[in-house]
Design a protein around this motif. Structure first.
Motif, PDB file in Angstrom:
ATOM      1  N   LYS A 187     -56.301  -7.959  18.015  1.00 49.57           N
ATOM      2  CA  LYS A 187     -54.854  -7.743  17.880  1.00 49.57           C
ATOM      3  C   LYS A 187     -54.421  -7.914  16.424  1.00 49.57           C
ATOM      4  CE  LYS A 187     -53.426  -9.423  22.421  1.00 49.57           C
ATOM      5  NZ  LYS A 187     -52.822 -10.562  23.085  1.00 49.57           N
ATOM      6  N   ASN A 188     -54.902  -8.998  15.800  1.00 51.72           N
ATOM      7  CA  ASN A 188     -54.533  -9.264  14.407  1.00 51.72           C
ATOM      8  C   ASN A 188     -55.043  -8.180  13.476  1.00 51.72           C
ATOM      9  OD1 ASN A 188     -53.242 -11.560  15.180  1.00 51.72           O
ATOM     10  ND2 ASN A 188     -54.997 -12.897  14.788  1.00 51.72           N
ATOM     11  N   ASP A 189     -56.305  -7.746  13.743  1.00 49.38           N
ATOM     12  CA  ASP A 189     -56.880  -6.719  12.872  1.00 49.38           C
ATOM     13  C   ASP A 189     -56.104  -5.402  12.977  1.00 49.38           C
ATOM     14  OD1 ASP A 189     -58.732  -8.470  11.987  1.00 49.38           O
ATOM     15  OD2 ASP A 189     -60.453  -7.595  13.045  1.00 49.38           O
ATOM     16  N   ILE A 190     -55.651  -5.090  14.189  1.00 50.53           N
ATOM     17  CA  ILE A 190     -54.872  -3.850  14.353  1.00 50.53           C
ATOM     18  C   ILE A 190     -53.644  -3.912  13.449  1.00 50.53           C
ATOM     19  CG2 ILE A 190     -53.436  -2.511  15.975  1.00 50.53           C
ATOM     20  CD1 ILE A 190     -55.443  -3.367  18.195  1.00 50.53           C
ATOM     21  N   LYS A 191     -52.997  -5.087  13.468  1.00 51.79           N
ATOM     22  CA  LYS A 191     -51.769  -5.235  12.683  1.00 51.79           C
ATOM     23  C   LYS A 191     -52.064  -5.343  11.189  1.00 51.79           C
ATOM     24  CE  LYS A 191     -49.343  -7.492  16.443  1.00 51.79           C
ATOM     25  NZ  LYS A 191     -49.289  -8.808  17.040  1.00 51.79           N
ATOM     26  N   GLU A 192     -53.028  -6.198  10.853  1.00 45.17           N
ATOM     27  CA  GLU A 192     -53.235  -6.493   9.435  1.00 45.17           C
ATOM     28  C   GLU A 192     -54.058  -5.442   8.699  1.00 45.17           C
ATOM     29  OE1 GLU A 192     -54.653 -10.518   9.413  1.00 45.17           O
ATOM     30  OE2 GLU A 192     -52.805 -11.160  10.427  1.00 45.17           O
ATOM     31  N   ASP A 241     -58.697 -15.595  24.942  1.00 49.04           N
ATOM     32  CA  ASP A 241     -57.480 -15.335  24.171  1.00 49.04           C
ATOM     33  C   ASP A 241     -57.753 -15.241  22.669  1.00 49.04           C
ATOM     34  OD1 ASP A 241     -55.914 -14.993  26.297  1.00 49.04           O
ATOM     35  OD2 ASP A 241     -54.934 -16.961  26.250  1.00 49.04           O
ATOM     36  N   PRO A 242     -58.501 -16.213  22.072  1.00 50.26           N
ATOM     37  CA  PRO A 242     -58.782 -16.068  20.635  1.00 50.26           C
ATOM     38  C   PRO A 242     -59.584 -14.805  20.329  1.00 50.26           C
ATOM     39  CG  PRO A 242     -59.720 -18.125  21.511  1.00 50.26           C
ATOM     40  CD  PRO A 242     -58.975 -17.491  22.614  1.00 50.26           C
ATOM     41  N   GLY A 243     -60.451 -14.398  21.264  1.00 49.30           N
ATOM     42  CA  GLY A 243     -61.234 -13.174  21.081  1.00 49.30           C
ATOM     43  C   GLY A 243     -60.316 -11.961  21.024  1.00 49.30           C
ATOM     44  N   GLN A 244     -59.383 -11.912  21.968  1.00 46.95           N
ATOM     45  CA  GLN A 244     -58.448 -10.780  21.989  1.00 46.95           C
ATOM     46  C   GLN A 244     -57.539 -10.804  20.759  1.00 46.95           C
ATOM     47  OE1 GLN A 244     -56.525  -9.823  25.736  1.00 46.95           O
ATOM     48  NE2 GLN A 244     -57.893 -11.254  26.768  1.00 46.95           N
ATOM     49  N   ALA A 302     -54.870  -5.424  25.321  1.00 44.22           N
ATOM     50  CA  ALA A 302     -54.757  -6.114  24.027  1.00 44.22           C
ATOM     51  C   ALA A 302     -54.353  -5.119  22.943  1.00 44.22           C
ATOM     52  CB  ALA A 302     -56.090  -6.773  23.685  1.00 44.22           C
ATOM     53  N   CYS A 303     -54.934  -3.914  22.974  1.00 44.06           N
ATOM     54  CA  CYS A 303     -54.563  -2.878  21.998  1.00 44.06           C
ATOM     55  C   CYS A 303     -53.082  -2.548  22.134  1.00 44.06           C
ATOM     56  CB  CYS A 303     -55.377  -1.604  22.230  1.00 44.06           C
ATOM     57  SG  CYS A 303     -57.097  -1.784  21.785  1.00 44.06           S
ATOM     58  N   GLN A 304     -52.681  -2.387  23.388  1.00 43.64           N
ATOM     59  CA  GLN A 304     -51.293  -2.021  23.656  1.00 43.64           C
ATOM     60  C   GLN A 304     -50.342  -3.099  23.140  1.00 43.64           C
ATOM     61  OE1 GLN A 304     -50.634  -1.210  27.793  1.00 43.64           O
ATOM     62  NE2 GLN A 304     -49.087   0.334  27.324  1.00 43.64           N
ATOM     63  N   ALA A 305     -50.753  -4.371  23.349  1.00 44.95           N
ATOM     64  CA  ALA A 305     -49.909  -5.483  22.896  1.00 44.95           C
ATOM     65  C   ALA A 305     -49.747  -5.466  21.379  1.00 44.95           C
ATOM     66  CB  ALA A 305     -50.522  -6.805  23.346  1.00 44.95           C
ATOM     67  N   ALA A 306     -50.769  -4.933  20.689  1.00 44.53           N
ATOM     68  CA  ALA A 306     -50.694  -4.891  19.222  1.00 44.53           C
ATOM     69  C   ALA A 306     -50.105  -3.571  18.729  1.00 44.53           C
ATOM     70  CB  ALA A 306     -52.083  -5.106  18.642  1.00 44.53           C
ATOM     71  N   GLY A 307     -49.609  -2.774  19.663  1.00 43.23           N
ATOM     72  CA  GLY A 307     -48.916  -1.548  19.264  1.00 43.23           C
ATOM     73  C   GLY A 307     -49.798  -0.316  19.172  1.00 43.23           C
ATOM     74  N   VAL A 313     -64.650  -2.560  15.094  1.00 45.13           N
ATOM     75  CA  VAL A 313     -65.710  -2.729  16.091  1.00 45.13           C
ATOM     76  C   VAL A 313     -65.872  -4.221  16.392  1.00 45.13           C
ATOM     77  CG1 VAL A 313     -68.163  -2.399  16.592  1.00 45.13           C
ATOM     78  CG2 VAL A 313     -66.914  -0.648  15.327  1.00 45.13           C
ATOM     79  N   TYR A 314     -65.922  -4.542  17.676  1.00 42.64           N
ATOM     80  CA  TYR A 314     -66.026  -5.949  18.098  1.00 42.64           C
ATOM     81  C   TYR A 314     -67.185  -6.098  19.068  1.00 42.64           C
ATOM     82  CZ  TYR A 314     -61.625  -5.854  15.800  1.00 42.64           C
ATOM     83  OH  TYR A 314     -60.687  -5.661  14.838  1.00 42.64           O
TER      84      TYR A 314
END
Lengths: 137, 662
Positions: B56-61, B49-52, B84-89, B9-10
């Motif tokens: 993105k990082n949380d999705i991955k990590e 960008d840092p917000g997105q 952004a979600c899509q970019a993180a897979g 949640v953001y």
């Protein structure tokens, strides 16, 4: 007049009324904080069962907002809503439930002020009647 | 079986736009305690960008498989965060958005109430995201043709830009010739360029362009399909003249014994029942006005002069309206404006006094190719020795149009200049505020002031012929308060020119409905975003240009037309569009094949078919627009709409009405 704050669930269509609500926000128009919006693509998605469900689980009133008649993004979705909900409202009245609890209105994407007015009126209507305990049985 | 739900949640501060009213830290703590929420963060600007990158990082990590953002309206940034979600897979449909700015922090001042509402909205979003399913979008090719509706300056510019870019344009114009209002003008402010001289080369280019198929004297009847693939039916109205045979010589009009007021000359001149609207008309083809043609009205018993005199044998009374079917990937509406009818304001005396005329009538009068060959004259043929120009006729007026029509101050100055130049009359300009905001406009105002035009700041109350002094006899008396002097004025003049409001076309509502676009409260077409997308509408692939959006001068209309062309070209050059993934689907085990969905759908998406001996409904994905009307109508609960399922909506209802326990 009762002093409780009514809980109101609103269904807004993506193209007109949700955008109208956005415009009310962009224009910083103030209205009572009793309303919670659920976005649907078309008011035609609003099954009367959703409205009844909201009243059953604790809403004091439900507001359904669509595009003005004739302006539906999907041509006739709001006509369906109008017909379905007018029947639902008659049925509610027959059951002894105040007709104010279900309200249907129209608001275009350019009518931010109208959106704020409708919310203010509906909130005032629901403040006039007692909280919804009819489904408590 | 899907793994356990892991929700991130953001919460966006949006500077102080949200954080000023909603306690964002409390909100983040609240969300952290909701079921399946793995991480809950608040950040100053999530769209940055840092917000997105945060999500993105949380999705991955953290292995998130659901994301919820609480920020501005989803109409603003849902797309950003889905990407952004899509970019993180992560499938973009595993994302949910809570609107805590437009629907919360901006409309409620009370911090406690706003924070509580934000909690409710966020809880509903978190509960809903549990039910989201990954959805796949499909790419469909874009038809490279564009339909432009309306061939005034905005439509012409749009059509030429696209056609010059190498793509086919269908240009539909309802009048007999293209050109719109601009071709009616004499000169253009502030440079005083001859309007015809700059417009006719454009018109001619349209007429000869290999990539432009011009459908003049035609109107759009029906529009179906969606972005990339619109299907359009156009009614080509019968001209009763064979377009291939007519050479535009105009003999038919000369010989036609029936004369009616010319629309092009705004009633100042006459045209025949068979006519070419003006000398430079494109296409240069005669048209028979069936309401005034005696041959048609008498069913061929009388007249027939045009048949006799047309050497080319082009007159064809057997001609009927034709329906032309077109396909286009993008549509540009440039349908223009109407002029407010000043007779609605009776105190200004339009149509009561001969020498009260509109600015457009004056325009035709000063134009060298107009009915008076450019001579400014009164009804009796004399030259006016004095004239008053009344601004804001219907504009900036609570009783008619509240908005400013934007161009009237400038053309009023232009008319004042021409009056001075051609007649040396005393000219009075009666204005509310002088609005000269374009490049060189203020300088033009100064120039006209120096030419001796008298400006009076005051709204005109009345125009009358009732004289109370000797000087006023035989004149029109303009009565107004000079607000700078604080004194009532009676100004006797020979001629009064009214500057009427620019209003939406009388058929704007029909057009808006045909194309499923929205109008503003004023009746003009609503743009997608007033600042950033003034050329787009809420409907993907349908763009607007020129005065159908709001009154504009020529440079603004040109720019707007080109902006719409760029938007259409973007679509064409991209070559494909993604279709809506949130569409209807059928649970065949529940479907009885009753066909109610088929009957109720406006887009013919569901069809009942025979499958293994059982009647079941199936949805044509290309046709379904995702409104959800069928899902409500289905009596067996077989029809559902992806992303707006009954479970998703039901859980939101529960979340929003739940008794708050914390």
């Amino acid at each position: 007049m009762n002093n409780s704050e009514p809980k109101i669930v609103a269904f807004c269509c993506n193209w007109c009324s949700y955008a109208g609500a956005d415009l009310a926000g962009t224009s910083r128009m103030q209205y009572p904080a009793n309303l919670r919006i659920i976005r649907v693509m078309c008011s035609g998605r609003v099954n009367p069962v959703f409205v009844l469900k909201a009243l059953r689980v604790g809403a004091d009133g439900v507001l359904v907002l669509g595009c003005h008649p004739g302006d539906c993004h999907y041509l006739t979705g709001n006509y369906r809503t109008r017909r379905r909900l007018s029947i639902t409202m008659k049925f509610m009245e027959y059951m002894g439930i105040e007709p104010e609890r279900i309200q249907v209105s129209w608001c275009s994407a350019s009518e931010g002020s109208r959106f704020a007015e409708v919310v203010t009126e509906v909130t005032a209507d629901l403040k006039r009647i007692s909280p919804n305990r009819l489904f408590n049985d | 079986m899907e793994d356990e739900k892991r929700i991130g949640v953001y919460i966006c501060h949006c500077g102080l736009n949200i954080a000023g009213t909603v306690d964002v830290e409390e909100l983040a703590q609240y969300a952290a305690a909701l079921p399946n929420v793995v991480v809950s963060r608040d950040y100053r600007y999530l769209c940055s960008d840092p917000g997105q990158d945060l999500l993105k990082n949380d999705i991955k990590e953290l292995g998130l498989n659901r994301v919820v953002v609480a920020s501005c309206s989803p109409r603003m940034h849902e797309h950003t965060f889905r990407k952004a979600c899509q970019a993180a897979g992560l499938n973009p449909y595993l994302y949910e958005h809570a609107n805590i700015r437009e629907h919360c922090s901006w409309v409620h001042a009370d911090k406690e109430q706003a924070t509580q509402k934000a909690k409710d909205l966020l809880r509903a979003a978190v509960q809903r995201v549990h039910y989201h399913e990954p959805l796949e979008v499909r790419e469909v090719p874009v038809n490279p043709n564009t339909l432009v509706v309306g061939a005034g300056i905005a439509g012409i510019e749009a059509a030429l830009k696209i056609a010059n870019g190498g793509h086919k344009v269908y240009l539909v114009e309802k009048e007999a010739s293209i050109g719109g209002h601009m071709i009616q003008l004499d000169t253009t402010f502030p440079t005083l360029d001859c309007s015809e001289c700059i417009m006719t080369p454009k018109m001619s280019e349209v007429g000869h362009h290999p990539n432009i198929e011009l459908l003049a004297y035609s109107e759009v009847e029906e529009v179906s399909g969606s972005v990339g693939n619109f299907k359009v039916k156009v009614r080509k109205k019968a001209r009763y003249v064979d377009e291939d045979k007519c050479i535009g010589c105009g003999i038919c009009e000369q010989k036609c014994p029936w004369k009616v007021p010319s629309e092009f000359e705004v009633g100042l001149g006459k045209r025949g029942a068979v006519y070419i609207p003006f000398a430079q008309a494109i296409p240069n083809i005669a048209t028979i006005d069936k309401d005034h043609c005696v041959y048609i009205q008498s069913e061929g018993k009388k007249c027939g002069a045009c048949i006799k005199f047309c050497d080319a044998g082009a007159i064809d009374f057997e001609q009927r309206d034709q329906i032309v079917e077109l396909e286009a990937g993008a549509i540009i509406l440039a349908t223009g404006y109407d002029v407010f009818d000043p007779s609605q304001i009776p105190q200004y005396g339009y149509r009561k006094y001969d020498n009260v005329i509109t600015a457009l009538e004056f325009e035709r009068m000063t134009c060298a190719s107009g009915p008076t060959s450019g001579t400014i004259r009164l009804k009796d043929g004399k030259t006016p020795r004095s004239a008053a120009i009344i601004h804001c006729v219907g504009s900036r007026d609570k009783n008619y149009c509240e908005y400013c029509s934007r161009i009237c101050c400038m053309y009023a100055l232009k008319h004042a200049h021409h009056l001075k130049e051609k007649t040396n009359a005393d000219v009075y300009g009666l204005y509310i505020d002088m609005r000269c905001t374009g490049d060189g406009y203020e300088e033009f105002y100064k120039r006209v002031s120096e030419e001796g035009v008298i400006f009076i700041k005051g709204k005109v109350a009345n125009v009358t012929d009732r004289a109370i002094t000797e000087e006023e006899k035989g004149k029109l008396v303009v009565i107004a308060e000079d607000t700078l002097l604080g004194k009532m004025m009676r100004i006797p003049v020979d001629m009064v020119i009214l500057c009427p409001a620019m209003i939406p076309r009388s058929d704007a509502t029909d057009v808006a409905r045909k194309f499923s676009i929205t109008q503003k409260a004023t009746g003009f077409f609503l743009e997608r975003h007033a600042k950033l997308e003034p050329q787009a509408t809420a409907v993907d692939g349908i763009f607007i240009a020129g005065c159908c959006q709001f009154p504009k001068d020529i440079p603004d209309s040109v720019s707007h037309g080109r902006a719409a062309a760029a938007a259409a070209l973007e679509l064409i050059d991209k070559g494909s569009v993604t279709t809506e993934a949130a569409i209807s689907c059928v649970d065949e085990t529940l479907c009885h094949g009753c066909g109610i969905c088929e009957e109720i759908c406006e887009f013919q998406a569901p069809r009942v078919v025979l499958k293994d001996g059982k009647r079941v409904s199936t949805v044509n994905e290309a046709l379904c627009k995702g409104c959800g009307v069928c899902a409500v109508a289905c009596p067996s609960g077989a029809m559902s709409i992806k992303h707006f399922t009954r479970d998703e909506i039901a859980t939101m209802i529960e979340a929003l009405t739940a008794v708050e326990n914390g």
